[in-house]
Design an enzyme around this catalytic site. Structure first.
Site, PDB file in Angstrom:
ATOM      1  N   GLN A   1      -5.308  -1.797   9.044  1.00  0.00           N
ATOM      2  CA  GLN A   1      -5.209  -3.165   8.539  1.00  0.00           C
ATOM      3  C   GLN A   1      -5.750  -3.789   9.425  1.00  0.00           C
ATOM      4  O   GLN A   1      -5.473  -4.304  10.312  1.00  0.00           O
ATOM      5  CB  GLN A   1      -3.874  -3.542   8.375  1.00  0.00           C
TER       6      GLN A   1
ATOM      7  N   LYS B   1       0.877  -1.154  -0.146  1.00  0.00           N
ATOM      8  CA  LYS B   1       0.144   0.115   0.048  1.00  0.00           C
ATOM      9  C   LYS B   1       0.873   1.345  -0.220  1.00  0.00           C
ATOM     10  O   LYS B   1       0.685   2.115  -0.702  1.00  0.00           O
ATOM     11  CB  LYS B   1      -1.040  -0.020   1.243  1.00  0.00           C
TER      12      LYS B   1
ATOM     13  N   ASP C   1     -11.770   2.761   3.241  1.00  0.00           N
ATOM     14  CA  ASP C   1     -12.282   1.255   2.786  1.00  0.00           C
ATOM     15  C   ASP C   1     -13.807   1.201   2.926  1.00  0.00           C
ATOM     16  O   ASP C   1     -14.187   0.324   2.473  1.00  0.00           O
ATOM     17  CB  ASP C   1     -11.742   0.350   4.016  1.00  0.00           C
TER      18      ASP C   1
END
Ligand code: NAD
Length: 285
Positions: free
Chosen positions: A93, A49, A116
């Site tokens: 995460q 990422k 997200d």
């Protein structure tokens, strides 16, 4: 024979476009990625990422925390990131260490920086159909369908899997785009009866070999989301028996090289979208 949907090539193209768009903005889009613990798979995801951010010309912050970090400490860090004007997207995460309550952490991310789209406010916006960003995997699949000019309107879309990060939002997005959506899951009594109806079949069960050739309709579009890792070889395979399904259908995604790279690219696209919104620039939803 099916056309293979090349997620790797499409993702590279999307990243190049994102870089060009980002370079034209008044400031760099910024993404913060938090990793609690040392899970090797999570470490690799986080590393990628940060690498993708560099490739796209974004500002990024990686925050590594020990596995025993307290929930209060993580909440404090999230508060600071929520207030940091260089940061447009915040990602924690998953999975989190066991002592943490995932819901509480996700709900502490500002909905406007929820890259997200896991925050309940954004889930509500998805149900309404107007969330500015969608979870990366469904967003990546929609980009694939668009790139290959596969229309959703009027199609029967069958979703195998109903997780909060893939199945549920994928179905909501197909519904928003005028598909007729059926959700299947572990309690679905006769999966094949439903999968055989699908014009567009999206499979995200994490169950290798689940979808055989006899379970798909001639000419269907088949999207295999799963990443099943063989513990011996370390290789990934999907839920779809590719050699049986591919000859029958019109489009199919490979594993690897299909949905995976698109999911990665969509994190960058979502960060760019949030950055534009924070800068007061218009975005298409
Ligand atoms: P999950 O375990 O949270 O959910 C799996 C879903 O599939 C559940 O709703 C379950 O009811 C359903 N299911 C499981 N076995 C089934 C069966 N035999 N018949 C019908 N339904 C069944 O998983 P998830 O997080 O949604 O991930 C699903 C798969 O997608 C995994 O292989 C994961 O690694 C992969 N994944 C890939 C990407 C990517 O970018 N390619 C992203 C996220 C997840």
């Amino acid at each position: 024979m099916a056309q293979i949907i090349d997620g790797k090539a499409l993702a590279a193209e999307i990243r190049a476009n994102i870089k060009t768009e980002a370079a034209a903005l008044p400031r760099k889009p910024g993404l913060a990625v938090i990793l609690a613990g040392e899970d090797p798979a999570s470490q690799l995801y986080v590393k990628n990422k940060v690498k993708d951010c560099a490739e796209c010309g974004f500002f990024s912050r990686r925050i590594d925390l020990p596995v025993d970090v307290s929930e209060e400490e993580l909440l404090g860090i999230l508060n600071k990131l929520n207030a940091d004007s260089r940061i447009d997207g915040v990602l924690v995460q998953l999975p989190l260490p066991e002592h943490m309550e995932e819901k509480r952490i996700i709900e502490a991310i500002s909905p406007e920086k929820d890259v997200d789209a896991f925050h309940p406010l954004n889930v509500g916006r998805m149900v309404r159909g107007d969330s500015p960003v969608w979870p990366c995997t469904p967003a990546g699949i929609m980009e694939m369908l668009k790139a290959y000019r596969i229309a959703v309107d009027g199609k029967i879309c069958v979703m195998v899997g109903r997780s909060n990060i893939v199945g549920k939002p994928m179905g909501l997005r197909l519904l928003r785009d005028h598909g007729t959506v059926v959700y299947c899951h572990r309690h679905t009594p006769d999966l094949a009866v439903l999968t055989r109806q699908a014009d567009i079949l999206v499979v995200a069960a994490g169950c290798k070999g689940l979808i055989h050739g006899s379970m798909v309709k001639e000419g269907a579009v088949v999207i295999d989301v799963a990443m099943n890792r063989d513990p011996e070889t370390g290789k990934f395979s999907g839920d779809v028996v590719f050699d049986e399904v591919e000859p029958k259908v019109s489009y199919i995604t490979p594993v690897p090289g299909g949905v995976g790279p698109m999911t990665r690219a969509m994190l960058m696209k979502n960060t760019l979208t949030l950055a534009k919104l924070h800068m007061g620039l218009a975005c298409e939803h």
